[in-house]
Scaffold this active site. Structure first.
Site, PDB file in Angstrom:
ATOM      1  N   LYS A 139       3.936  39.900  28.323  1.00 44.88           N
ATOM      2  CA  LYS A 139       3.696  38.923  27.261  1.00 44.88           C
ATOM      3  C   LYS A 139       3.056  39.638  26.075  1.00 44.88           C
ATOM      4  O   LYS A 139       2.501  40.725  26.231  1.00 44.88           O
ATOM      5  CB  LYS A 139       2.772  37.824  27.756  1.00 44.88           C
ATOM      6  CG  LYS A 139       3.450  36.906  28.774  1.00 44.88           C
ATOM      7  CD  LYS A 139       2.824  35.526  28.758  1.00 44.88           C
ATOM      8  CE  LYS A 139       3.395  34.621  29.820  1.00 44.88           C
ATOM      9  NZ  LYS A 139       4.715  34.087  29.513  1.00 44.88           N
TER      10      LYS A 139
ATOM     11  N   HIS B  16      12.045  34.955  38.475  1.00 43.59           N
ATOM     12  CA  HIS B  16      13.131  35.304  37.538  1.00 43.59           C
ATOM     13  C   HIS B  16      13.648  36.745  37.694  1.00 43.59           C
ATOM     14  O   HIS B  16      14.845  36.969  37.799  1.00 43.59           O
ATOM     15  CB  HIS B  16      12.667  35.116  36.088  1.00 43.59           C
ATOM     16  CG  HIS B  16      12.049  33.780  35.805  1.00 43.59           C
ATOM     17  ND1 HIS B  16      12.507  32.615  36.372  1.00 43.59           N
ATOM     18  CD2 HIS B  16      11.004  33.417  35.010  1.00 43.59           C
ATOM     19  CE1 HIS B  16      11.767  31.601  35.930  1.00 43.59           C
ATOM     20  NE2 HIS B  16      10.855  32.059  35.104  1.00 43.59           N
TER      21      HIS B  16
END
Ligand code: BG6
Length: 511
Positions: free
Chosen positions: A348, A248
């Site tokens: 995260k 990504h």
């Protein structure tokens, strides 16, 4: 994004039909394409998984998935009935030849009923270890044998390193043509990501400035609030570098940095993107520990909820050195970008979900105003806000000549009504129409692996060297800020988020 409308019947086969991806993304996307009349009148969805399941219970589960995850909300009972009548569950072990034999029979029957050879789409929504065995089954049973009509969609991760990706490409390309292979990176299907090409190449104001003469640096951040949740087993052998950066983040970087393709054509666009990857300066093992920061979350609080430390997550090794946060400084050594640092970051268990690209322009050379200190900044916000904004200096109204930076904003929600298509809708429609523009070609995937390999190698040799830690619910380690500091005081997504939080709490108070 596909332009034409296919009218041939379509047979979609989903391997891994009982998995999360099917329930959360694929079926809601196919349902939305159906209710918006993007699917041809004749279609079937064959769903294969190895578990025994009653067809009715399977469909109820899919319906619940739509009701929970679809952008169109609760399914309309009449439309769902019609749509679900096209779904056929087939129990099948991917390792057994009978699975492919049965599937082939079903596909041939479907063609006979329609008196036409359908377009066949095979979606591999499975763990990566099944890709080869499924691809081989499809090949042996000639289920996917028409170069122009049969397509295989392969989810990421595509390989776990450069060698495995090359081997997988070789394996697939011995059985199918490149044209039949759709390696998916769902970020490319996001509306705001697709818009970057339009923004860059259809507006003449920015393109002349899009180079090292005017741009100081670029920041691309994909921050996530979620931790690894139930995916510890996969994630612990992957980590943020393989999970987010190799695909990504590097794809976003390519879109920001690529040259204008000669035409809006799949191969030209993919060539231009691959060129960017090839010009990225390779990391030496010394650079890795200087220019790439890795970290792992420890226990903390996200969104007022307690989050266990990464090492305490299910299926994660208690002494794991897998990174859940990466920041890197890259250079693209071509004429356009020489000397401009690209800072990429992902993590995260951060305070908020936010995907943002920031183009930081250089200071104005004029300097006729003493308080002209803030250079222009273009911010492309991919999610959750869909927004493009330009920061510029403005005279504060009044009798003094006093400047202040202000934002000029374009918000999707003000300009367009209705919900935007989900990435998976755009991508599935493209597969159906045979448009590979938004998918990864073999050489692109390999070039992206080449960029991250020196990092993976250096970390493998020194598993815990400079592995940092950050409490869940914070913006990562201080070192990430230090990396960017010579160029910027901060990661620019942060003030935007603070503003967002202020706007949200003001809205709550108004209520
Ligand atoms: C996936 C990663 O590819 O992208 C996940 O495997 C990550 O770990 C996800 O959470 C992020 O996607 P999005 O669309 O939610 O930003």
């Amino acid at each position: 994004m596909a332009q034409k409308k296919n009218e041939l019947p379509v047979a979609v086969t989903i391997f891994g039909a009982k998995g999360d991806l099917t329930r959360r993304k694929l079926i809601p996307a196919l349902y939305n394409l159906y209710i918006e009349n993007h699917l041809p009148p004749l279609f079937s969805i064959f769903c294969i998984d190895f578990l025994e399941t009653e067809s009715a219970a399977f469909k109820t589960d899919l319906l619940e998935g739509i009701n929970e995850f679809s952008r169109s909300g609760q399914a309309d009972p009449v439309k769902w009935k019609a749509f679900s009548s096209k779904i056929i569950y087939m129990k099948g072990d991917f390792q057994e030849t009978t699975t492919f034999q049965n599937l082939k029979e079903k596909l041939v029957d479907f063609d006979k009923q329609n008196s036409q050879r359908s377009i066949r789409i095979f979606y591999l929504a499975t763990a990566p270890r099944f890709i080869e065995v499924i691809a081989d089954g499809l090949y042996q049973y000639t289920a996917c044998n028409k170069d122009k009509q049969d397509r295989i969609v392969i989810e990421k991760p595509f390989g776990t390193d450069l060698d495995s990706a090359k081997k997988l490409n070789l394996f697939l390309l011995k059985r199918f043509t490149e044209k039949q292979l759709y390696r998916i990176d769902h970020y490319l299907g996001k509306e705001t990501v697709q818009n970057i090409l339009a923004f860059r190449f259809a507006n003449n104001v920015f393109e002349p400035l899009w180079n090292n003469k005017y741009i100081d640096h670029v920041q691309i951040s994909l921050a996530e609030q979620v931790g690894v949740g139930k995916r510890g087993g996969y994630y612990d052998s992957s980590g943020a570098l393989r999970d987010m950066i190799q695909n990504h983040l590097l794809q976003l970087l390519c879109i920001v940095a690529m040259d204008c393709p000669g035409a809006y054509k799949a191969e030209l666009i993919r060539d231009a993107k691959t060129k960017v990857l090839k010009y990225i300066r390779p990391f030496t093992s010394r650079d890795v520990f200087k220019n790439v920061i890795r970290a792992q979350y420890t226990e903390g609080t996200v969104n007022n909820q307690p989050v266990p430390g990464y090492r305490k997550e299910a299926q994660v090794l208690p002494d794991s050195s897998t990174e859940t946060f990466v920041t890197a400084k890259l250079f693209i050594d071509n004429k356009r970008w020489r000397g401009v640092p690209f800072f990429i970051a992902t993590g995260k268990a951060l305070p908020r979900q936010v995907s943002v690209i920031v183009i930081q322009f250089k200071n104005s050379p004029n300097k006729i105003f003493k308080d002209d200190t803030v250079p222009n900044r273009l911010v492309i916000s991919i999610q959750p806000e869909l927004e493009i904004s330009l920061l510029f200096e403005n005279k504060v109204p009044g009798l003094e000549m006093k400047l202040q930076p202000v934002d000029m904003d374009f918000m999707y929600k003000d300009a367009y009504t209705g919900s935007l298509p989900e990435a998976y809708e755009a991508l599935l429609l493209d597969v159906l129409e045979g448009d590979p523009t938004l998918f990864m070609r073999a050489d692109q995937v390999e070039a992206a692996w080449k960029v991250v390999m020196p990092i993976l190698d250096a970390w493998k040799k020194n598993p815990s060297k400079k592995l940092l830690f950050y409490p869940a619910g914070t913006w990562g380690p201080e070192a990430a800020l230090k990396l960017i500091r010579p160029h910027a005081k901060k990661w620019f997504q942060l003030p935007r988020i603070e503003r967002l939080v202020r706007m949200e709490s003001a809205a709550v108070q108004e209520k």
